[in-house]
Scaffold this motif. Sequence first.
Motif, mmCIF file in Angstrom:
data_model
loop_
_atom_site.group_PDB
_atom_site.id
_atom_site.type_symbol
_atom_site.label_atom_id
_atom_site.label_comp_id
_atom_site.label_asym_id
_atom_site.label_seq_id
_atom_site.Cartn_x
_atom_site.Cartn_y
_atom_site.Cartn_z
ATOM 1 N N LYS A 126 0.840 -1.202 0.000
ATOM 2 C CA LYS A 126 0.000 0.000 0.000
ATOM 3 C C LYS A 126 0.881 1.261 0.000
ATOM 4 O O LYS A 126 1.888 1.315 0.713
ATOM 5 C CB LYS A 126 -0.894 -0.030 1.256
ATOM 6 C CG LYS A 126 -1.987 1.005 1.278
ATOM 7 C CD LYS A 126 -2.960 0.756 2.429
ATOM 8 C CE LYS A 126 -2.264 0.991 3.751
ATOM 9 N NZ LYS A 126 -3.118 0.848 4.923
ATOM 10 N N LEU A 127 0.489 2.254 -0.781
ATOM 11 C CA LEU A 127 1.204 3.536 -0.805
ATOM 12 C C LEU A 127 0.894 4.285 0.492
ATOM 13 O O LEU A 127 -0.264 4.611 0.755
ATOM 14 C CB LEU A 127 0.767 4.364 -2.013
ATOM 15 C CG LEU A 127 1.462 5.714 -2.174
ATOM 16 C CD1 LEU A 127 2.938 5.526 -2.490
ATOM 17 C CD2 LEU A 127 0.795 6.529 -3.267
ATOM 18 N N VAL A 128 1.923 4.552 1.303
ATOM 19 C CA VAL A 128 1.681 5.188 2.601
ATOM 20 C C VAL A 128 2.203 6.623 2.700
ATOM 21 O O VAL A 128 1.821 7.357 3.601
ATOM 22 C CB VAL A 128 2.240 4.347 3.780
ATOM 23 C CG1 VAL A 128 1.442 3.057 3.925
ATOM 24 C CG2 VAL A 128 3.727 4.059 3.635
ATOM 25 N N HIS A 129 3.060 7.021 1.763
ATOM 26 C CA HIS A 129 3.536 8.413 1.801
ATOM 27 C C HIS A 129 4.084 8.806 0.436
ATOM 28 O O HIS A 129 4.600 7.950 -0.287
ATOM 29 C CB HIS A 129 4.625 8.594 2.861
ATOM 30 C CG HIS A 129 4.809 10.024 3.283
ATOM 31 N ND1 HIS A 129 3.939 10.662 4.135
ATOM 32 C CD2 HIS A 129 5.735 10.933 2.948
ATOM 33 C CE1 HIS A 129 4.349 11.918 4.316
ATOM 34 N NE2 HIS A 129 5.442 12.104 3.589
ATOM 35 N N GLU A 130 3.962 10.085 0.112
ATOM 36 C CA GLU A 130 4.545 10.582 -1.131
ATOM 37 C C GLU A 130 5.089 11.980 -0.929
ATOM 38 O O GLU A 130 4.556 12.761 -0.148
ATOM 39 C CB GLU A 130 3.530 10.560 -2.277
ATOM 40 C CG GLU A 130 2.310 11.437 -2.067
ATOM 41 C CD GLU A 130 1.302 11.350 -3.215
ATOM 42 O OE1 GLU A 130 1.245 10.313 -3.903
ATOM 43 O OE2 GLU A 130 0.574 12.328 -3.407
ATOM 44 N N TRP A 131 6.182 12.250 -1.605
ATOM 45 C CA TRP A 131 6.772 13.582 -1.676
ATOM 46 C C TRP A 131 6.822 13.934 -3.156
ATOM 47 O O TRP A 131 7.326 13.149 -3.961
ATOM 48 C CB TRP A 131 8.200 13.610 -1.149
ATOM 49 C CG TRP A 131 8.383 13.410 0.313
ATOM 50 C CD1 TRP A 131 8.484 14.381 1.270
ATOM 51 C CD2 TRP A 131 8.557 12.163 1.010
ATOM 52 N NE1 TRP A 131 8.700 13.803 2.499
ATOM 53 C CE2 TRP A 131 8.738 12.448 2.365
ATOM 54 C CE3 TRP A 131 8.555 10.821 0.601
ATOM 55 C CZ2 TRP A 131 8.938 11.474 3.334
ATOM 56 C CZ3 TRP A 131 8.744 9.830 1.550
ATOM 57 C CH2 TRP A 131 8.930 10.162 2.895
ATOM 58 N N ARG A 132 6.331 15.100 -3.529
ATOM 59 C CA ARG A 132 6.389 15.547 -4.920
ATOM 60 C C ARG A 132 7.145 16.874 -4.976
ATOM 61 O O ARG A 132 7.145 17.628 -4.014
ATOM 62 C CB ARG A 132 4.980 15.699 -5.492
ATOM 63 C CG ARG A 132 4.281 14.342 -5.620
ATOM 64 C CD ARG A 132 2.893 14.478 -6.235
ATOM 65 N NE ARG A 132 2.233 13.182 -6.315
ATOM 66 C CZ ARG A 132 2.331 12.343 -7.344
ATOM 67 N NH1 ARG A 132 3.066 12.654 -8.380
ATOM 68 N NH2 ARG A 132 1.691 11.197 -7.339
ATOM 69 N N GLY A 133 7.773 17.128 -6.119
ATOM 70 C CA GLY A 133 8.552 18.361 -6.244
ATOM 71 C C GLY A 133 9.670 18.403 -5.221
ATOM 72 O O GLY A 133 9.933 19.433 -4.607
ATOM 73 N N VAL A 134 10.332 17.282 -5.039
ATOM 74 C CA VAL A 134 11.360 17.105 -4.008
ATOM 75 C C VAL A 134 12.546 18.039 -4.221
ATOM 76 O O VAL A 134 13.033 18.197 -5.339
ATOM 77 C CB VAL A 134 11.839 15.629 -4.014
ATOM 78 C CG1 VAL A 134 13.124 15.455 -3.221
ATOM 79 C CG2 VAL A 134 10.750 14.715 -3.498
ATOM 80 N N LYS A 135 12.997 18.633 -3.134
ATOM 81 C CA LYS A 135 14.276 19.341 -3.109
ATOM 82 C C LYS A 135 15.302 18.326 -2.597
ATOM 83 O O LYS A 135 15.085 17.669 -1.578
ATOM 84 C CB LYS A 135 14.224 20.541 -2.156
ATOM 85 C CG LYS A 135 13.165 21.569 -2.537
ATOM 86 C CD LYS A 135 13.600 22.410 -3.723
ATOM 87 C CE LYS A 135 12.534 23.378 -4.191
ATOM 88 N NZ LYS A 135 11.837 22.954 -5.406
ATOM 89 N N VAL A 136 16.421 18.209 -3.287
ATOM 90 C CA VAL A 136 17.388 17.152 -3.010
ATOM 91 C C VAL A 136 17.976 17.234 -1.608
ATOM 92 O O VAL A 136 18.057 16.234 -0.896
ATOM 93 C CB VAL A 136 18.520 17.166 -4.070
ATOM 94 C CG1 VAL A 136 19.644 16.229 -3.679
ATOM 95 C CG2 VAL A 136 17.964 16.800 -5.436
ATOM 96 N N GLU A 137 18.390 18.420 -1.203
ATOM 97 C CA GLU A 137 19.140 18.561 0.050
ATOM 98 C C GLU A 137 18.316 18.069 1.250
ATOM 99 O O GLU A 137 17.224 18.544 1.500
ATOM 100 C CB GLU A 137 19.564 20.024 0.258
ATOM 101 C CG GLU A 137 20.713 20.186 1.236
ATOM 102 C CD GLU A 137 21.893 19.249 0.972
ATOM 103 O OE1 GLU A 137 22.278 18.506 1.896
ATOM 104 O OE2 GLU A 137 22.432 19.249 -0.146
ATOM 105 N N GLY A 138 18.855 17.085 1.955
ATOM 106 C CA GLY A 138 18.215 16.568 3.169
ATOM 107 C C GLY A 138 17.057 15.613 2.928
ATOM 108 O O GLY A 138 16.450 15.119 3.875
ATOM 109 N N HIS A 139 16.754 15.326 1.663
ATOM 110 C CA HIS A 139 15.582 14.492 1.376
ATOM 111 C C HIS A 139 15.743 13.048 1.865
ATOM 112 O O HIS A 139 14.825 12.481 2.462
ATOM 113 C CB HIS A 139 15.250 14.518 -0.121
ATOM 114 C CG HIS A 139 14.055 13.686 -0.466
ATOM 115 N ND1 HIS A 139 12.798 13.951 0.043
ATOM 116 C CD2 HIS A 139 13.925 12.583 -1.240
ATOM 117 C CE1 HIS A 139 11.950 13.044 -0.412
ATOM 118 N NE2 HIS A 139 12.614 12.201 -1.191
#
Length: 150
Positions: A126-139
């Motif tokens: 199951k998909l439990v989390h998403e990040w979109r338009g991610v900034k690389v630093e600290g991701h």
Amino acid sequence: MLNQPVPDFELPSTSGQFKLSEFLGKTLIVYFYPKDATPGCTTQGMQFRDRYPEFQALNAVIVGISRDTLKSHEKFKAKFEFPFDLLADTDELACSLFNVIKMKKMYGKEVRGIERSTFVIDSSGKLVHEWRGVKVEGHAAEVLDFIKSL
């Protein structure tokens, strides 16, 4: 799609063939990135590489996906010693499934490309989390913190 099962899919991978359903029982981190060997994508891959043992300790598997060819992925993976697989989505199968293709501006022109995005699929698929338009630093650290909270 959040809190829903992710449909099974298969893609060529740097270790053979990737099939989503074969990862049931593990937490799967799927990160989409625009292009092999570009500065942001290299940094992002290196951050996941450097934290890889911590992800492994939490029974988490990382895969990176872009539209590059398998040959390109193999060179990129070898050069930066990524311990995880890169998946070749040349037909945009997974890109469509996760809706990561966007119109972006590059040098003043509109181009179709991958919006840097990361998805966490739990051990039941199951998909439990998403990040979109991610900034690389600290991701990578942010993703690790989320996995620890599961």
